[in-house]
Design a protein around this motif. Structure first.
Motif, PDB file in Angstrom:
ATOM      1  N   MET A 150       6.863 -57.450 -21.723  1.00 30.64           N
ATOM      2  CA  MET A 150       6.584 -58.726 -22.382  1.00 30.64           C
ATOM      3  C   MET A 150       5.551 -58.522 -23.479  1.00 30.64           C
ATOM      4  O   MET A 150       4.722 -57.620 -23.395  1.00 30.64           O
ATOM      5  N   THR A 151       5.594 -59.381 -24.465  1.00 28.06           N
ATOM      6  CA  THR A 151       4.629 -59.276 -25.556  1.00 28.06           C
ATOM      7  C   THR A 151       3.273 -59.815 -25.104  1.00 28.06           C
ATOM      8  O   THR A 151       3.186 -60.660 -24.206  1.00 28.06           O
ATOM      9  N   SER A 152       2.241 -59.331 -25.749  1.00 26.36           N
ATOM     10  CA  SER A 152       0.889 -59.823 -25.460  1.00 26.36           C
ATOM     11  C   SER A 152       0.793 -61.309 -25.760  1.00 26.36           C
ATOM     12  O   SER A 152       0.108 -62.046 -25.045  1.00 26.36           O
ATOM     13  N   ALA A 153       1.477 -61.769 -26.794  1.00 27.43           N
ATOM     14  CA  ALA A 153       1.444 -63.200 -27.153  1.00 27.43           C
ATOM     15  C   ALA A 153       1.977 -64.066 -26.016  1.00 27.43           C
ATOM     16  O   ALA A 153       1.402 -65.110 -25.699  1.00 27.43           O
ATOM     17  N   TYR A 158      -0.654 -66.967 -19.844  1.00 28.06           N
ATOM     18  CA  TYR A 158      -0.705 -66.963 -18.386  1.00 28.06           C
ATOM     19  C   TYR A 158      -2.005 -66.360 -17.872  1.00 28.06           C
ATOM     20  O   TYR A 158      -2.601 -65.496 -18.513  1.00 28.06           O
ATOM     21  N   TRP A 159      -2.386 -66.777 -16.657  1.00 30.30           N
ATOM     22  CA  TRP A 159      -3.462 -66.100 -15.943  1.00 30.30           C
ATOM     23  C   TRP A 159      -2.901 -64.765 -15.482  1.00 30.30           C
ATOM     24  O   TRP A 159      -1.783 -64.691 -14.948  1.00 30.30           O
ATOM     25  N   LEU A 160      -3.651 -63.685 -15.684  1.00 32.87           N
ATOM     26  CA  LEU A 160      -3.212 -62.342 -15.301  1.00 32.87           C
ATOM     27  C   LEU A 160      -4.231 -61.685 -14.387  1.00 32.87           C
ATOM     28  O   LEU A 160      -5.435 -61.872 -14.566  1.00 32.87           O
ATOM     29  N   LEU A 167      -3.895 -52.802 -17.986  1.00 32.61           N
ATOM     30  CA  LEU A 167      -2.736 -52.058 -18.490  1.00 32.61           C
ATOM     31  C   LEU A 167      -2.310 -52.564 -19.868  1.00 32.61           C
ATOM     32  O   LEU A 167      -1.885 -51.776 -20.714  1.00 32.61           O
ATOM     33  N   LEU A 168      -2.454 -53.862 -20.106  1.00 38.09           N
ATOM     34  CA  LEU A 168      -2.148 -54.401 -21.438  1.00 38.09           C
ATOM     35  C   LEU A 168      -3.109 -53.843 -22.484  1.00 38.09           C
ATOM     36  O   LEU A 168      -2.694 -53.502 -23.593  1.00 38.09           O
TER      37      LEU A 168
END
Length: 172
Positions: A150-153, A158-160, A167-168
């Motif tokens: 999935m893209t960072s945008a 979302y809460w991660l 990792l992002l």
């Protein structure tokens, strides 16, 4: 002499046995014979951000469709009715694996009868089984394979969990 006519013993009906509910005051599980058709529903109202349940029955596990990722290389099996919380692109819950708790999302309250869902890429970097989402939300993301795809945008919405955020950052 006639052969004895022993009656054929009755065969009990096959019945799937389920363990007792783990959160009987919090959620109700509906089971379905349809693959991935079971789900969990709230029995209570809670305000946005409230604690729904602590994760207390988990055991270490391996990456599997039933596991939840807790770190870069670690997974758990929930061993509770929380395993019936399905994915949604408009989730009602957050699975916070650093705190080992499940909370109501911060942007809206949980109402009795709401489906209990969380955004799988919030815990999963690379899922064991990808799938086509059918959550029906306006913001439905379609193919769900984990945060890695999935893209960072999109993920910024979302809460991660900290391991997914880390990792992002490495990916950038």
């Amino acid at each position: 002499m006639a052969p004895s006519a022993d009656p054929i013993p009755a065969v009990p009906a096959l019945r799937e046995e389920f363990p007792p509910p783990t959160h009987p005051d919090r959620l109700h599980v509906t089971r379905s014979s349809k693959a991935f058709g079971s789900g969990a529903y709230s029995l209570i109202d809670l305000p946005a951000g409230a604690l729904f349940a602590k994760i207390t029955t988990a055991t270490p596990g391996k990456k599997a469709y039933t596991s939840v990722q807790t770190g870069v290389d670690t997974h758990i099996e929930l061993n509770s009715d929380l395993v019936f919380c399905n994915h949604s692109c408009a989730p009602t819950l957050v699975f916070d694996m650093a705190r080992m708790e499940v909370r109501v999302v911060d942007d809206r309250p949980l109402k009795k009868g709401d489906a209990l869902t969380f955004f799988y890429p919030s815990t999963e970097w690379d899922m064991d089984q990808s799938f086509q989402c059918t959550c029906g939300a306006n913001e439905c993301r379609g193919w769900i394979a984990g945060a890695k795809d999935m893209t960072s945008a999109v993920l910024d919405e979302y809460w991660l969990n900290p391991h997914i955020a880390g990792l992002l950052n490495e990916r950038k």
